[in-house]
Design a protein around this motif. Structure first.
Motif, PDB file in Angstrom:
ATOM      1  N   THR A  31       0.823  -1.212   0.000  1.00 17.52           N
ATOM      2  CA  THR A  31       0.000   0.000   0.000  1.00 17.52           C
ATOM      3  C   THR A  31       0.856   1.260   0.000  1.00 17.52           C
ATOM      4  OG1 THR A  31      -0.188  -0.125   2.411  1.00 17.52           O
ATOM      5  CG2 THR A  31      -1.970  -1.095   1.112  1.00 17.52           C
ATOM      6  N   LYS A  34       1.653   1.966  -3.657  1.00 14.69           N
ATOM      7  CA  LYS A  34       0.483   2.514  -4.334  1.00 14.69           C
ATOM      8  C   LYS A  34       0.272   3.981  -3.959  1.00 14.69           C
ATOM      9  CE  LYS A  34      -2.007  -1.802  -4.851  1.00 14.69           C
ATOM     10  NZ  LYS A  34      -3.251  -2.526  -4.559  1.00 14.69           N
ATOM     11  N   SER A  35       0.495   4.307  -2.715  1.00 13.48           N
ATOM     12  CA  SER A  35       0.359   5.688  -2.268  1.00 13.48           C
ATOM     13  C   SER A  35       1.449   6.571  -2.886  1.00 13.48           C
ATOM     14  CB  SER A  35       0.424   5.742  -0.749  1.00 13.48           C
ATOM     15  OG  SER A  35       0.103   7.017  -0.280  1.00 13.48           O
ATOM     16  N   TYR A  65      -2.973   4.654   1.871  1.00 10.18           N
ATOM     17  CA  TYR A  65      -3.590   4.459   0.564  1.00 10.18           C
ATOM     18  C   TYR A  65      -5.101   4.617   0.703  1.00 10.18           C
ATOM     19  CZ  TYR A  65      -4.659   2.212  -3.899  1.00 10.18           C
ATOM     20  OH  TYR A  65      -5.113   1.933  -5.153  1.00 10.18           O
ATOM     21  N   GLY A  68      -7.144   1.409   0.566  1.00 12.90           N
ATOM     22  CA  GLY A  68      -6.613   0.321   1.375  1.00 12.90           C
ATOM     23  C   GLY A  68      -7.650  -0.175   2.369  1.00 12.90           C
ATOM     24  N   ASN A  69      -7.400  -1.356   2.887  1.00 11.04           N
ATOM     25  CA  ASN A  69      -8.308  -1.917   3.872  1.00 11.04           C
ATOM     26  C   ASN A  69      -7.620  -1.931   5.235  1.00 11.04           C
ATOM     27  OD1 ASN A  69      -6.448  -3.909   3.474  1.00 11.04           O
ATOM     28  ND2 ASN A  69      -7.845  -5.324   2.465  1.00 11.04           N
ATOM     29  N   ASN A  72      -3.722  -1.620   5.717  1.00  8.84           N
ATOM     30  CA  ASN A  72      -3.023  -0.417   5.291  1.00  8.84           C
ATOM     31  C   ASN A  72      -1.816  -0.173   6.194  1.00  8.84           C
ATOM     32  OD1 ASN A  72      -2.818   1.650   3.464  1.00  8.84           O
ATOM     33  ND2 ASN A  72      -4.806   2.537   3.943  1.00  8.84           N
ATOM     34  N   HIS A  73      -0.830   0.546   5.710  1.00  7.31           N
ATOM     35  CA  HIS A  73       0.430   0.750   6.423  1.00  7.31           C
ATOM     36  C   HIS A  73       0.341   1.899   7.425  1.00  7.31           C
ATOM     37  CE1 HIS A  73       0.594   3.639   3.086  1.00  7.31           C
ATOM     38  NE2 HIS A  73       1.337   4.376   3.896  1.00  7.31           N
TER      39      HIS A  73
END
Length: 157
Positions: A31, A34-35, A65, A68-69, A72-73
């Protein structure tokens, strides 16, 4: 593929003398990548340290993100940098003995991989910052004068 800039650290050039530059890979979660593709990163006040023979990047903020679910980080977690062992030992000795700091200058994609450009930096004093600003102003004035001179010569022809 080339390079695609994600974010820059303009403040680093104002606050530090950059002596050497290093390119390092980063260990990231999915994630985070992606971010970063969306350009959601902030390098302000970030720095790198060497600890237990490994380099880490602190205070790098990568926004969560959007899609994200629950996996997520964490936006402000410490991220490991990928450098050669010789480079890490050299940086560790410089940072420890001579008062240098390791500052990230920019983060970018290179051939699909996220890279961080690190600068071995020494802090500037206030008078150094003023001197740098003065030199930049003088360079800008010279460029403007040359540009106007070129216009005048072109108009005469």
């Amino acid at each position: 593929m080339g390079e695609k800039l994600i974010c820059n650290n303009k403040k680093a050039f104002h606050d530090y003398f950059i002596e050497e530059r290093y390119e390092a890979g980063m260990v990231l979660q999915g994630t985070e990548v992606k971010s970063l593709r969306g350009g959601k990163a902030n390098l302000n006040d970030s720095f790198a340290i060497v600890k237990n023979g490994e380099a880490y990047l602190h205070n790098l903020h990568i926004s969560p993100y959007d899609f994200g679910n629950r996996q997520n980080h964490d936006p402000d977690r410490m991220r490991k940098l990928l450098l050669h062992k010789k480079e890490i030992l050299k940086l560790f000795s410089k940072i420890r003995e001579q008062g240098y700091t390791l500052i990230p200058l920019r983060i970018y994609f290179k051939d699909g991989k996220v890279k961080a450009e690190l600068g071995l930096a020494k802090g500037k004093k206030n008078y150094d910052k003023r001197e740098t600003l003065k030199q930049n102003d003088m360079k800008r004035d010279v460029q403007v004068a040359l540009k106007e001179r070129g216009r005048q010569n072109r108009d005469r022809e």
